[in-house]
Design an enzyme around this catalytic site. Sequence first.
Site, PDB file in Angstrom:
ATOM      1  N   TYR A 180       0.837  -1.208   0.000  1.00  0.00           N
ATOM      2  CA  TYR A 180       0.000   0.000   0.000  1.00  0.00           C
ATOM      3  C   TYR A 180       0.869   1.255   0.000  1.00  0.00           C
ATOM      4  O   TYR A 180       0.500   2.271  -0.601  1.00  0.00           O
ATOM      5  CB  TYR A 180      -0.925   0.006   1.224  1.00  0.00           C
ATOM      6  N   PHE A 188      -7.153  21.219 -25.240  1.00  0.00           N
ATOM      7  CA  PHE A 188      -7.393  19.780 -25.309  1.00  0.00           C
ATOM      8  C   PHE A 188      -8.631  19.500 -24.458  1.00  0.00           C
ATOM      9  O   PHE A 188      -8.838  20.150 -23.436  1.00  0.00           O
ATOM     10  CB  PHE A 188      -6.192  18.960 -24.816  1.00  0.00           C
ATOM     11  N   THR A 189      -9.426  18.526 -24.892  1.00  0.00           N
ATOM     12  CA  THR A 189     -10.757  18.300 -24.287  1.00  0.00           C
ATOM     13  C   THR A 189     -10.717  18.217 -22.756  1.00  0.00           C
ATOM     14  O   THR A 189     -11.340  19.021 -22.070  1.00  0.00           O
ATOM     15  CB  THR A 189     -11.373  17.006 -24.850  1.00  0.00           C
ATOM     16  N   ASP A 205       1.992  20.163 -21.024  1.00  0.00           N
ATOM     17  CA  ASP A 205       1.251  18.917 -21.187  1.00  0.00           C
ATOM     18  C   ASP A 205       2.216  17.994 -21.915  1.00  0.00           C
ATOM     19  O   ASP A 205       2.417  18.102 -23.123  1.00  0.00           O
ATOM     20  CB  ASP A 205      -0.031  19.147 -21.984  1.00  0.00           C
ATOM     21  N   LYS A 231       0.091   7.492 -23.563  1.00  0.00           N
ATOM     22  CA  LYS A 231       0.589   7.903 -24.883  1.00  0.00           C
ATOM     23  C   LYS A 231       2.081   7.576 -24.934  1.00  0.00           C
ATOM     24  O   LYS A 231       2.463   6.423 -25.064  1.00  0.00           O
ATOM     25  CB  LYS A 231       0.325   9.390 -25.121  1.00  0.00           C
ATOM     26  N   ARG A 286     -12.968  14.804 -34.544  1.00  0.00           N
ATOM     27  CA  ARG A 286     -12.347  15.888 -33.797  1.00  0.00           C
ATOM     28  C   ARG A 286     -12.803  17.167 -34.480  1.00  0.00           C
ATOM     29  O   ARG A 286     -12.134  17.738 -35.325  1.00  0.00           O
ATOM     30  CB  ARG A 286     -10.817  15.792 -33.813  1.00  0.00           C
ATOM     31  N   PHE A 314     -18.824  14.163 -26.802  1.00  0.00           N
ATOM     32  CA  PHE A 314     -18.414  13.287 -27.917  1.00  0.00           C
ATOM     33  C   PHE A 314     -18.295  11.825 -27.483  1.00  0.00           C
ATOM     34  O   PHE A 314     -18.413  10.929 -28.305  1.00  0.00           O
ATOM     35  CB  PHE A 314     -17.087  13.765 -28.530  1.00  0.00           C
TER      36      PHE A 314
HETATM   37  C1  LIG Z   1      -4.701  12.025 -23.877  1.00  0.00           C
HETATM   38  C2  LIG Z   1      -4.300  13.389 -23.583  1.00  0.00           C
HETATM   39  C3  LIG Z   1      -4.571  13.974 -22.336  1.00  0.00           C
HETATM   40  C4  LIG Z   1      -5.362  13.274 -21.256  1.00  0.00           C
HETATM   41  O1  LIG Z   1      -4.757  12.114 -20.820  1.00  0.00           O
HETATM   42  P1  LIG Z   1      -5.609  10.859 -20.295  1.00  0.00           P
HETATM   43  O2  LIG Z   1      -4.613   9.870 -19.872  1.00  0.00           O
HETATM   44  O3  LIG Z   1      -6.458  10.404 -21.431  1.00  0.00           O
HETATM   45  O4  LIG Z   1      -6.452  11.354 -19.158  1.00  0.00           O
HETATM   46  C5  LIG Z   1      -4.126  15.260 -22.126  1.00  0.00           C
HETATM   47  N1  LIG Z   1      -3.471  15.945 -23.082  1.00  0.00           N
HETATM   48  C6  LIG Z   1      -3.183  15.423 -24.272  1.00  0.00           C
HETATM   49  C7  LIG Z   1      -2.430  16.226 -25.274  1.00  0.00           C
HETATM   50  C8  LIG Z   1      -3.591  14.134 -24.579  1.00  0.00           C
HETATM   51  O5  LIG Z   1      -3.320  13.629 -25.783  1.00  0.00           O
END
Ligand SMILES: *Cc1c(COP(=O)(O)O)cnc(C)c1O
Length: 458
Positions: free
Chosen positions: A73, A125-126, A217, A260, A384, A450
Amino acid sequence: MESKYIPEPYKIKMVEPITLLPKEERAERIKEAGYNTFLLRSKDVFIDLLTDSGTNAMSHYQWAGLMLGDEAYAGSENWIHLEETVKDLFGFKYVVPTHQGRGAENLISLILIKPGMHIPGNMYFTTTRAHMELQGGIFVDVIRDEAHEPERDDIPFKGDVDLEKYEALIKKVGPEKIPYICVAVTVNMAGGQPVSMANLKAVYEMSQKYGIPVIFDATRCVENAYFIKKREPGYENKTITEIIREMFSYSDGCTMSGKKDGIVNMGGFLAVNDEDLYRQASGLVVVYEGMPSYGGMTGRDMEAFARGLREAMDYDYIRHRVEQVRYLGDNMSSLGIPIVKPVGGHAVFIDARTFLPNIPQNEFPALALAAAIYEQSGIRTMERGIISAGRDKEGKDYYPKLELVRLTVPRRVYTRSHLDYVVDSVKDVFEKADNIKGLEWVYEPPVLRFFTGRFKPL
Ligand SMILES: *Cc1c(COP(=O)(O)O)cnc(C)c1O
């Protein structure tokens, strides 16, 4: 045309079968999904280009790491490995683990954003913008204008921040109303376009002058580093690791989705240099994610993530990854299919407005095209455009300039013949584009619409 294909720098030791359903069944499945490719079942998809998020193939070394999961933990060995790896690769002092990228976005937004503040960024970004708005913040796009022009292919770093726009915002609202600038490397919503080292440095210098923190980011930072190596004079002989180190020296912290460029299926982190910020984030991570030594990840997840980050810095890996995407884009482009140029790091984006000139934006051309591509070929892609962009505080639709269908290439998953099938299939849809109809809402969810919205053809 330069369409040479670099052979995959990996061989296959385990396979996952995929099947192409008959055409009538595909038509039935997309109808059942409300013409939203997010609502298709994965087993009904032949080639899945919905996203490169968490769809990565791990290496044998990462899979071996899973067996070394220390599921304690607190104080897990795997956390210590991940923390050391992040500090070493990115140069930050403090790391807070989160279950994925948006977990880190939530933490930084909760801590730094107060209602009415403005957060500049190089295109939205969303999930990032959703978290800013949940805290009462206002996102302000300060990306260079050309990022909004899909046809402009003469600009190597379309993701750059427009310094004049940034400074104009600072002068207008005052630096005290700007909690930080969010710089995405690369810019997902602009088509995976990179930011140059020179621009990162200039943004950092301007931010320091006004006392504004810079938060990257970092989700796609390895792809960005590859573009710097290829395109920016002076970096051709630097390693990816060296470029990453320099990039992050021009920031005060970052959010990262391991799904990613971390080459894992789940994971993320927030990294910062400021001790007070770290303490606040460690307090909040307990509430939202888990202990500051796992943040929503299992021990084995963290081990795979630490190993994945190291593998991502390998030049042969990242070169193949980005060049595979370019191969897909070049081959579609040479057939006259309108795509965003130059091709970015993770995906090829079809310009749906040009592909379907007869469908106005409020009839969702990009989603209609994504549905048609699935019906034609079993390939899953993502809208998109206007649907992803959502509505503003007054409830009015954002009308983004870009109305795109994204064909995202998962890391280390598909081979050249899969990509050739994609090119052929999109060409078939292109030749019959006049038959595609616009869509209308059947159900519109209130946030991030979406993901679960449903539609029917007009
Ligand atoms: C995917 C992504 C995010 C969010 O990450 P998650 O792991 O899906 O929460 C943020 N910024 C960018 C540029 C992304 O491609």
